[in-house]
Design an enzyme around this catalytic site. Structure first.
Site, PDB file in Angstrom:
ATOM      1  N   HIS A 171      49.223  38.710  23.850  1.00 60.82           N
ATOM      2  CA  HIS A 171      50.475  38.543  23.098  1.00 60.82           C
ATOM      3  C   HIS A 171      50.298  38.780  21.603  1.00 60.82           C
ATOM      4  O   HIS A 171      51.098  38.280  20.809  1.00 60.82           O
ATOM      5  CB  HIS A 171      51.080  37.152  23.331  1.00 60.82           C
ATOM      6  CG  HIS A 171      51.740  37.010  24.668  1.00 60.82           C
ATOM      7  ND1 HIS A 171      53.004  37.474  24.939  1.00 60.82           N
ATOM      8  CD2 HIS A 171      51.292  36.465  25.824  1.00 60.82           C
ATOM      9  CE1 HIS A 171      53.318  37.216  26.187  1.00 60.82           C
ATOM     10  NE2 HIS A 171      52.284  36.608  26.757  1.00 60.82           N
ATOM     11  N   ASP A 178      49.698  42.128  20.576  1.00 62.41           N
ATOM     12  CA  ASP A 178      49.848  43.565  20.373  1.00 62.41           C
ATOM     13  C   ASP A 178      51.141  43.927  19.662  1.00 62.41           C
ATOM     14  O   ASP A 178      51.265  45.021  19.122  1.00 62.41           O
ATOM     15  CB  ASP A 178      49.722  44.338  21.694  1.00 62.41           C
ATOM     16  CG  ASP A 178      50.651  43.857  22.782  1.00 62.41           C
ATOM     17  OD1 ASP A 178      51.080  42.697  22.731  1.00 62.41           O
ATOM     18  OD2 ASP A 178      50.947  44.653  23.685  1.00 62.41           O
ATOM     19  N   GLY A 192      52.625  42.656  39.830  1.00 61.55           N
ATOM     20  CA  GLY A 192      52.946  41.310  39.376  1.00 61.55           C
ATOM     21  C   GLY A 192      51.739  40.452  39.086  1.00 61.55           C
ATOM     22  O   GLY A 192      51.851  39.235  39.019  1.00 61.55           O
ATOM     23  N   LEU A 226      48.158  43.270  35.634  1.00 63.17           N
ATOM     24  CA  LEU A 226      47.225  44.386  35.489  1.00 63.17           C
ATOM     25  C   LEU A 226      47.919  45.656  35.007  1.00 63.17           C
ATOM     26  O   LEU A 226      47.356  46.746  35.060  1.00 63.17           O
ATOM     27  CB  LEU A 226      46.509  44.658  36.815  1.00 63.17           C
ATOM     28  CG  LEU A 226      45.759  43.464  37.411  1.00 63.17           C
ATOM     29  CD1 LEU A 226      44.996  43.886  38.662  1.00 63.17           C
ATOM     30  CD2 LEU A 226      44.813  42.851  36.397  1.00 63.17           C
ATOM     31  N   SER A 227      49.157  45.501  34.565  1.00 64.12           N
ATOM     32  CA  SER A 227      49.901  46.579  33.913  1.00 64.12           C
ATOM     33  C   SER A 227      50.145  47.784  34.803  1.00 64.12           C
ATOM     34  O   SER A 227      49.942  48.925  34.406  1.00 64.12           O
ATOM     35  CB  SER A 227      49.212  47.006  32.616  1.00 64.12           C
ATOM     36  OG  SER A 227      49.256  45.955  31.694  1.00 64.12           O
ATOM     37  N   SER A 228      50.615  47.521  36.008  1.00 61.17           N
ATOM     38  CA  SER A 228      51.022  48.629  36.869  1.00 61.17           C
ATOM     39  C   SER A 228      52.187  49.385  36.241  1.00 61.17           C
ATOM     40  O   SER A 228      52.327  50.605  36.446  1.00 61.17           O
ATOM     41  CB  SER A 228      51.408  48.111  38.262  1.00 61.17           C
ATOM     42  OG  SER A 228      52.427  47.138  38.176  1.00 61.17           O
ATOM     43  N   SER A 229      53.022  48.704  35.457  1.00 61.25           N
ATOM     44  CA  SER A 229      54.158  49.383  34.826  1.00 61.25           C
ATOM     45  C   SER A 229      53.690  50.420  33.812  1.00 61.25           C
ATOM     46  O   SER A 229      54.209  51.545  33.772  1.00 61.25           O
ATOM     47  CB  SER A 229      55.084  48.367  34.154  1.00 61.25           C
ATOM     48  OG  SER A 229      54.399  47.622  33.169  1.00 61.25           O
ATOM     49  N   GLU A 263      59.805  51.594  28.538  1.00 63.51           N
ATOM     50  CA  GLU A 263      59.896  50.192  28.942  1.00 63.51           C
ATOM     51  C   GLU A 263      60.900  49.429  28.074  1.00 63.51           C
ATOM     52  O   GLU A 263      61.633  48.571  28.544  1.00 63.51           O
ATOM     53  CB  GLU A 263      58.521  49.525  28.894  1.00 63.51           C
ATOM     54  CG  GLU A 263      58.495  48.178  29.563  1.00 63.51           C
ATOM     55  CD  GLU A 263      57.203  47.890  30.315  1.00 63.51           C
ATOM     56  OE1 GLU A 263      57.045  46.753  30.762  1.00 63.51           O
ATOM     57  OE2 GLU A 263      56.369  48.801  30.466  1.00 63.51           O
ATOM     58  N   ASP A 287      49.177  47.984  26.626  1.00 64.32           N
ATOM     59  CA  ASP A 287      49.029  48.399  28.017  1.00 64.32           C
ATOM     60  C   ASP A 287      49.053  49.912  28.155  1.00 64.32           C
ATOM     61  O   ASP A 287      48.235  50.507  28.860  1.00 64.32           O
ATOM     62  CB  ASP A 287      50.148  47.791  28.871  1.00 64.32           C
ATOM     63  CG  ASP A 287      50.091  46.278  28.901  1.00 64.32           C
ATOM     64  OD1 ASP A 287      49.076  45.713  28.456  1.00 64.32           O
ATOM     65  OD2 ASP A 287      51.068  45.671  29.364  1.00 64.32           O
TER      66      ASP A 287
END
Length: 393
Positions: free
Chosen positions: A37, A39, A125, A128-131, A163, A175
């Site tokens: 938190h 970045d 979820g 691991l920053s799949s988005s 995003e 990310d």
């Protein structure tokens, strides 16, 4: 593991589109060793790409054809006209991709039609920053497929914009940057103010990083994330008014913050206090890694969790339990929650010969306490987004 993912995604493409894909790409998830938190607050972070991926298989299509996405894991397709004005869709997953197209078109890119199928072995979820892998992997593909000549830095920013504008999460840049710039067996120290970065060898010696997945994701992640960002931004505004000489937020001193504590209020104060301490922990962790000082690194991880839980308040009962119980085990040097919060994984620094024992112990305790089967993910640090040739697979 990636070979199975590639094979399955190729098969999904052929079944859905009745043809063979032309090219294959892998976009990694990421861990953040420390620096949670910060970045979006001019801080330093210490992320790394990992050996869990979204696989994309792709083929350019005819000019008059609609572009088509196939999310193999959801068995769901979304099609649209790339030449139309793009707006967010009802299908949430499609917006990560539509947002990338929109951001590229805003920058003058001439996109053409395509077919893409994708599948993932990044646990969704889990923090691991799949988005980011989805956004930046797709941006990387379009950049290469249509010779758009965006730099890696621009691709990361395009992913972030997608995003922000199409998904609605005001994420920082970490990310996306980690997914694009990852380097095997190295962590990246990223300056989130300038976007300058440098690599540190991730020489963990007799220890390894292991993720414990709580398998919970509380519904207030997005709202909680945005609320905390608003708290920090409110504090920043007052700091800028009181101390105009502070050009970068990270140069704020604790004395300055304490001087305006009553003015900004207790909650924004705690959020900001955590952020400033975490920025300093990242710098200390980079030094510890470079010296192979795993004891210091472990202590810093545990300190971060305490701050995330008590000051930034983005933990939850499940994560607090995992960190507390894991830390009691011999062979564990440190543990903390990782990611946006309210669920997901803990990241744990554990001696290699203790990983199995500790994992089984925590799985048993966690099941007894919450009735949930915890998952365990040993991770290795990998390269960023890449194309896969037959020789490389």
């Amino acid at each position: 593991m990636s070979e199975q993912l590639i094979s399955a995604t190729k098969s999904a493409f052929k079944k859905q589109f009745s043809s063979n894909a032309e090219r294959v790409f892998l976009a990694p998830g990421r861990i953040n060793v420390i620096g949670e938190h910060v970045d979006y607050s001019d801080g330093f972070v210490l992320p790394a790409s990992i050996d869990k991926y979204i696989c994309f298989v792709v083929k350019a299509s005819g000019q008059n054809e609609k572009s088509r996405f196939f999310a193999a894991d959801f068995d769901d397709e979304f099609s649209f006209d790339i030449y139309d004005k793009l707006v967010p869709a009802e299908k949430h997953w499609a917006n990560y991709l539509l947002g990338v197209c929109h951001a590229m078109k805003q920058r003058g890119a001439e996109l053409k039609s395509f077919q893409i199928a994708f599948s993932s072995n990044i646990p969704m979820g889990s923090g691991l920053s799949s988005s980011a892998a989805l956004e930046c992997g797709f941006a990387f593909i379009l950049n290469d497929l249509f010779s758009l000549n965006f730099t890696k830095k621009e691709l990361a920013l395009i992913g972030q914009q997608a995003e922000h504008e199409f998904v609605g999460v005001k994420c920082g840049i970490m990310d996306q940057f980690a997914s694009v710039f990852g380097k095997k067996d190295h962590v990246m120290m990223l300056d989130c103010h300038s976007l300058n970065h440098k690599y540190f060898p991730a020489e963990l010696g007799d220890f390894e990083l292991v993720l414990f997945d709580s398998c919970v994701k509380h519904s207030h992640l997005t709202s909680g994330y945005n609320d905390r960002r608003k708290d920090v931004e409110a504090a920043k505004k007052i700091i800028n008014e009181k101390y105009p000489q502070v050009l970068k937020f990270r140069d704020t001193t604790f004395e300055m913050l304490n001087n305006i504590k009553e003015e900004i209020g207790e909650q924004p104060y705690l959020r900001t206090f955590y952020i400033l301490k975490e920025i300093k922990r990242v710098e200390a962790a980079a030094v510890a890694l470079s010296k192979g000082n795993m004891i210091t690194l472990g202590n810093l991880l545990t300190e971060t969790h305490e701050g995330l839980s008590k000051e930034f308040e983005v933990s939850c009962d499940e994560l607090d339990f995992l960190v507390s119980e894991t830390s009691k085990n011999k062979g564990v040097l440190g543990a903390r929650m990782m990611g946006g919060g309210f669920g997901g994984c803990s990241i744990n620094l554990i001696k290699k010969d203790a990983v199995d024992r500790v994992s089984e112990n925590i799985k048993e305790l966690y099941l007894k306490e919450f009735g949930i089967e915890m998952k365990v993910y040993p991770v290795k640090i990998s390269d960023g987004i890449k194309e896969c040739t037959d020789d490389a697979i």
